[in-house]
Enzyme design. Structure first.
Site, PDB file in Angstrom:
ATOM      1  N   HIS A   9       0.811  -1.210   0.000  1.00 41.69           N
ATOM      2  CA  HIS A   9       0.000   0.000   0.000  1.00 41.69           C
ATOM      3  C   HIS A   9       0.848   1.266   0.000  1.00 41.69           C
ATOM      4  O   HIS A   9       0.572   2.226  -0.715  1.00 41.69           O
ATOM      5  CB  HIS A   9      -0.940  -0.002   1.207  1.00 41.69           C
ATOM      6  N   GLU A  46       7.519   5.635  -3.157  1.00 37.63           N
ATOM      7  CA  GLU A  46       8.034   5.448  -4.513  1.00 37.63           C
ATOM      8  C   GLU A  46       8.799   4.131  -4.617  1.00 37.63           C
ATOM      9  O   GLU A  46       9.392   3.721  -3.625  1.00 37.63           O
ATOM     10  CB  GLU A  46       8.983   6.615  -4.880  1.00 37.63           C
ATOM     11  N   LEU A  71      -3.604  -8.138   2.766  1.00 35.44           N
ATOM     12  CA  LEU A  71      -4.236  -9.250   3.473  1.00 35.44           C
ATOM     13  C   LEU A  71      -5.651  -9.525   3.010  1.00 35.44           C
ATOM     14  O   LEU A  71      -6.118 -10.655   3.119  1.00 35.44           O
ATOM     15  CB  LEU A  71      -4.234  -8.989   4.988  1.00 35.44           C
ATOM     16  N   GLY A  74      -9.786  -6.189  -0.745  1.00 35.22           N
ATOM     17  CA  GLY A  74     -10.529  -4.931  -0.732  1.00 35.22           C
ATOM     18  C   GLY A  74     -10.392  -4.195  -2.057  1.00 35.22           C
ATOM     19  O   GLY A  74      -9.886  -4.738  -3.040  1.00 35.22           O
ATOM     20  N   HIS A  76      -8.380  -1.943  -3.008  1.00 34.51           N
ATOM     21  CA  HIS A  76      -7.026  -1.814  -3.540  1.00 34.51           C
ATOM     22  C   HIS A  76      -6.659  -3.008  -4.412  1.00 34.51           C
ATOM     23  O   HIS A  76      -6.096  -2.853  -5.487  1.00 34.51           O
ATOM     24  CB  HIS A  76      -6.015  -1.696  -2.394  1.00 34.51           C
TER      25      HIS A  76
END
Lengths: 120, 120
Positions: A9, A46, A71, A74, A76
């Site tokens: 993330h 980055e 995990l 979702g 993302h």
């Protein structure tokens, strides 16, 4: 050459991003068939996912395997990472870029959690 | 009796919380020495960590092992989960409540990520 891109993330805490880069390094040091293993981030750090893929292609990768270090399945994992990958697919239609099953879908997780519990 | 409490962040997406509850169930079904395996959440879902521990103690657990299902050693792992656990320790000073190393510290993670990459 195949490249592995570990995608996390990204965090405001630089130490968390560094933890992911160290994990990519540990992965790179393990035994595998990937000529290149790097980390990339969805946000806050980055390189971005498109930049990570571009760098792998520029380094000569014929195939890039994106591994989502998440995990749960979702937004993302389901929407954002595929959208970032599609960006590079449009630029480089001949590049072979695949997204591996996200980390949390590994069926070995229950066993690992029991190991952690026994280490307490 | 020892109880295992799998602790996740908790999500607005109920399907993510359900994924954690299913993982606790898979853990419960595996071979281990825990008389009870349940899930609890830091926020956004029920039960809370203190309630999860209280329920385990009420069910007869002499020892509760809290396993943080988190990938990085951020604020939640370092500060928030210990603070929630301390709340119950103050109420029940004789209860044996321990926090296991967080999931992301498992040294088997690189191997699992390589398995995911090969499954792509």
């Amino acid at each position: 050459m195949q490249a592995l891109l570990l995608v996390a993330h990204g965090s405001r805490r630089e130490s968390s991003n560094e933890e992911v880069r160290q994990l990519a390094k540990a992965l790179g040091d393990a035994e595998h068939d990937f000529g290149r293993v790097e980390a990339a981030f969805l946000e806050l750090a980055e390189p971005s996912i498109p930049d990570g893929i571009r760098q792998a292609l520029a380094a000569g990768a014929e195939r890039v395997v994106v591994v989502p270090y998440f995990l749960s399945a979702g937004r993302h994992v389901v929407t954002d990472i595929p959208a970032e990958v599609d960006q590079v697919r449009r630029e480089s239609p001949n590049a072979d870029i695949v997204i591996a099953p996200y980390f949390g879908s590994s069926d070995e997780i229950p066993r690992l959690l029991l190991v952690q519990a026994r280490n307490s």
